[in-house]
Design an enzyme around this catalytic site. Structure first.
Site, PDB file in Angstrom:
ATOM      1  N   ARG A   1     -14.622   0.605   1.641  1.00  0.00           N
ATOM      2  CA  ARG A   1     -13.605   1.579   2.067  1.00  0.00           C
ATOM      3  C   ARG A   1     -14.197   2.618   3.009  1.00  0.00           C
ATOM      4  O   ARG A   1     -13.566   3.003   4.001  1.00  0.00           O
ATOM      5  CB  ARG A   1     -12.992   2.251   0.846  1.00  0.00           C
ATOM      6  CG  ARG A   1     -12.256   1.288  -0.072  1.00  0.00           C
ATOM      7  CD  ARG A   1     -11.479   2.028  -1.118  1.00  0.00           C
ATOM      8  NE  ARG A   1     -11.233   1.201  -2.298  1.00  0.00           N
ATOM      9  CZ  ARG A   1     -10.433   1.524  -3.285  1.00  0.00           C
ATOM     10  NH1 ARG A   1      -9.801   2.684  -3.267  1.00  0.00           N
ATOM     11  NH2 ARG A   1     -10.267   0.723  -4.318  1.00  0.00           N
TER      12      ARG A   1
ATOM     13  N   CYS B   1       3.011  -1.454 -12.264  1.00  0.00           N
ATOM     14  CA  CYS B   1       1.966  -1.021 -11.330  1.00  0.00           C
ATOM     15  C   CYS B   1       2.560  -0.273 -10.141  1.00  0.00           C
ATOM     16  O   CYS B   1       1.843   0.356  -9.378  1.00  0.00           O
ATOM     17  CB  CYS B   1       1.173  -2.224 -10.837  1.00  0.00           C
ATOM     18  SG  CYS B   1      -0.267  -2.584 -11.853  1.00  0.00           S
TER      19      CYS B   1
ATOM     20  N   LYS C   1     -10.070   3.161 -16.496  1.00  0.00           N
ATOM     21  CA  LYS C   1      -8.789   3.252 -15.782  1.00  0.00           C
ATOM     22  C   LYS C   1      -8.283   1.878 -15.338  1.00  0.00           C
ATOM     23  O   LYS C   1      -7.098   1.729 -15.036  1.00  0.00           O
ATOM     24  CB  LYS C   1      -8.879   4.200 -14.587  1.00  0.00           C
ATOM     25  CG  LYS C   1      -9.671   3.682 -13.405  1.00  0.00           C
ATOM     26  CD  LYS C   1      -9.542   4.652 -12.235  1.00  0.00           C
ATOM     27  CE  LYS C   1     -10.265   4.134 -11.005  1.00  0.00           C
ATOM     28  NZ  LYS C   1     -10.096   5.028  -9.840  1.00  0.00           N
ATOM     29  N   ASP C   2      -9.180   0.866 -15.312  1.00  0.00           N
ATOM     30  CA  ASP C   2      -8.782  -0.492 -14.937  1.00  0.00           C
ATOM     31  C   ASP C   2      -8.372  -1.327 -16.145  1.00  0.00           C
ATOM     32  O   ASP C   2      -7.973  -2.483 -15.986  1.00  0.00           O
ATOM     33  CB  ASP C   2      -9.934  -1.212 -14.228  1.00  0.00           C
ATOM     34  CG  ASP C   2     -10.278  -0.584 -12.887  1.00  0.00           C
ATOM     35  OD1 ASP C   2      -9.374   0.024 -12.273  1.00  0.00           O
ATOM     36  OD2 ASP C   2     -11.437  -0.696 -12.461  1.00  0.00           O
TER      37      ASP C   2
ATOM     38  N   ARG D   1      -0.189   6.258  -7.312  1.00  0.00           N
ATOM     39  CA  ARG D   1      -0.317   7.586  -7.930  1.00  0.00           C
ATOM     40  C   ARG D   1      -0.788   8.607  -6.904  1.00  0.00           C
ATOM     41  O   ARG D   1      -0.212   9.704  -6.776  1.00  0.00           O
ATOM     42  CB  ARG D   1      -1.309   7.516  -9.102  1.00  0.00           C
ATOM     43  CG  ARG D   1      -1.683   8.884  -9.694  1.00  0.00           C
ATOM     44  CD  ARG D   1      -2.819   8.749 -10.703  1.00  0.00           C
ATOM     45  NE  ARG D   1      -4.026   8.186 -10.109  1.00  0.00           N
ATOM     46  CZ  ARG D   1      -4.941   8.899  -9.464  1.00  0.00           C
ATOM     47  NH1 ARG D   1      -4.781  10.218  -9.308  1.00  0.00           N
ATOM     48  NH2 ARG D   1      -6.016   8.324  -8.952  1.00  0.00           N
ATOM     49  N   ARG D   2      -1.834   8.271  -6.171  1.00  0.00           N
ATOM     50  CA  ARG D   2      -2.352   9.183  -5.153  1.00  0.00           C
ATOM     51  C   ARG D   2      -1.343   9.360  -4.018  1.00  0.00           C
ATOM     52  O   ARG D   2      -1.104  10.475  -3.543  1.00  0.00           O
ATOM     53  CB  ARG D   2      -3.674   8.646  -4.608  1.00  0.00           C
ATOM     54  CG  ARG D   2      -4.818   8.709  -5.607  1.00  0.00           C
ATOM     55  CD  ARG D   2      -6.011   7.911  -5.147  1.00  0.00           C
ATOM     56  NE  ARG D   2      -7.162   8.087  -6.041  1.00  0.00           N
ATOM     57  CZ  ARG D   2      -8.147   7.207  -6.173  1.00  0.00           C
ATOM     58  NH1 ARG D   2      -8.118   6.078  -5.469  1.00  0.00           N
ATOM     59  NH2 ARG D   2      -9.150   7.441  -6.989  1.00  0.00           N
TER      60      ARG D   2
ATOM     61  N   ARG E   1      -8.194  -1.515   0.397  1.00  0.00           N
ATOM     62  CA  ARG E   1      -8.807  -1.926  -0.861  1.00  0.00           C
ATOM     63  C   ARG E   1     -10.244  -2.362  -0.621  1.00  0.00           C
ATOM     64  O   ARG E   1     -10.703  -2.464   0.497  1.00  0.00           O
ATOM     65  CB  ARG E   1      -7.998  -3.059  -1.508  1.00  0.00           C
ATOM     66  CG  ARG E   1      -6.639  -2.599  -2.023  1.00  0.00           C
ATOM     67  CD  ARG E   1      -6.023  -3.621  -2.948  1.00  0.00           C
ATOM     68  NE  ARG E   1      -6.952  -3.997  -4.008  1.00  0.00           N
ATOM     69  CZ  ARG E   1      -7.004  -5.209  -4.545  1.00  0.00           C
ATOM     70  NH1 ARG E   1      -6.194  -6.171  -4.121  1.00  0.00           N
ATOM     71  NH2 ARG E   1      -7.878  -5.478  -5.500  1.00  0.00           N
TER      72      ARG E   1
END
Length: 358
Positions: A200, A287, A121-122, A176-177, A194
């Site tokens: 986190r 992004c 995904k990165d 997205r979230r 981040r």
């Protein structure tokens, strides 16, 4: 569909060649005549999750050829990326896509490493010239997880966001979230959070926010699945394209390593990744564009042919617009399905959603 790895009896000649080379090196240092010098150099980010994924990949690779074990056939190279260095700004503000891979790509292109391990995904959808995605490994659980702070607890299992009080602060770096949650709960507040998984979780425990979201795959790989307060169904929260999949990149002209990695390719992971990445490429958002993509193989029943089901999502960051659609077809048509669904979503979404400064 059977996605098991091939047995050692059908390993590529390249893998057997590397094994033989390793044996020769063990007997006489520097006596090999192969194209690659051993050890083969594996590039990775230095985060705990990246290292777990890289070491799992190497374990998978050596399980088919025991002679490679304990022979220093591989050497791990930790690379500090821009995405890791800058933690106080959104990725979109410091250069956009690929910031967790840029320096790794450079090391691969410069032949300082031989292959690189990434969270798919990165990885940007269009790789730098001369580099290819050579291998995708079996997908871990692709769902997102909501992690609640110490003052909150789940209330209604049928309403995953009911545990969040009015105006709760959610620590998050993913548009997205954020968009998907705001579409359902516009009262929520979002603050930038981040760092690696443990960072986190520590910030959440310190009450810097009321809740956060993490990929369940990462929690599972780190042995921390119990930290997920609520696992969000893909129907509630469409995952990121490639979430839960580990991808390995090499130089395009490195035929031997590409052949080696083909021995451990997971067919199902390659099919779903192809569909999701084709969807992402067709949408070509910045992004700042909330985009989700999740493909899965539909279980085969007697007499049926394999099918791939792909869901795509486009939204505004503030949740005021959200469009979600799905498509199904044959796994071998994965790229076409992704492009077709992406085209459909783009056609019926406001054009300025995809603009860099929207």
């Amino acid at each position: 569909m059977d996605s098991a790895y091939p047995s050692s009896s059908v390993l590529s000649p390249a893998l057997q060649e590397v094994a033989a080379e390793a044996a020769a090196r063990q007997k006489k240092a520097g006596s090999h005549s192969g194209r690659h010098s051993l050890p083969l150099r594996v590039g990775t980010r230095g985060s705990p999750l990246a290292l777990v994924q890289t070491r799992a990949f190497l374990t998978t690779l050596t399980r088919f050829c025991p002679i490679l074990r304990d022979m220093n056939a591989f050497q791990e190279h930790q690379i500090n990326t821009t995405g890791d260095q800058v933690q106080n700004r959104r990725l979109a503000e410091i250069g956009g896509k690929g910031l967790f891979a840029k320096e790794i790509h450079e090391a691969l292109a410069d032949r300082r490493i031989d292959f690189a391990v990434h969270s798919l995904k990165d990885l940007e959808t269009t790789l730098p010239p001369g580099l290819v995605l050579a291998c995708t490994l079996k997908r871990e659980d692709a769902r997102d997880a909501l992690i609640l702070g110490p003052r909150l607890e789940q209330s209604d299992p049928d309403d995953p966001y009911s545990a969040l009080p009015q105006g709760a602060l959610v620590g998050c770096a993913s548009v997205r979230r954020q968009a998907q949650m705001l579409h359902v709960r516009p009262d929520l507040k979002f603050g930038l959070l981040r760092g690696n998984v443990q960072t986190r979780l520590d910030k959440l425990a310190a009450r810097q926010c009321d809740a956060t979201l993490l990929a369940l795959a990462g929690l599972r790989r780190l042995g921390m699945a119990e930290r997920a307060s609520i696992v969000l169904s893909p129907t509630v929260m469409v995952p990121a394209a490639g979430q839960g999949i580990v991808g390995v990149t090499v130089r395009e002209d490195d035929v031997e390593l590409r052949e080696l990695l083909a021995a451990i390719e997971d067919y199902e992971a390659r099919a779903v990744a192809t569909a999701e990445r084709a969807l992402l490429a067709e949408l070509d958002g910045s992004c700042r564009t909330p985009i989700g993509g999740y493909a899965q193989m539909i279980p085969v029943v007697a007499g049926d042919t394999p099918k791939l089901h792909l869901t795509g999502l486009v939204a505004r960051e503030d949740g005021s617009f959200l469009l979600k659609r799905s498509i199904s077809g044959a796994p071998e048509d994965a790229a076409r399905l992704g492009r077709e669904l992406g085209c459909s979503l783009r056609k019926d979404s406001p054009a300025n959603i995809f603009e860099e400064n929207a």
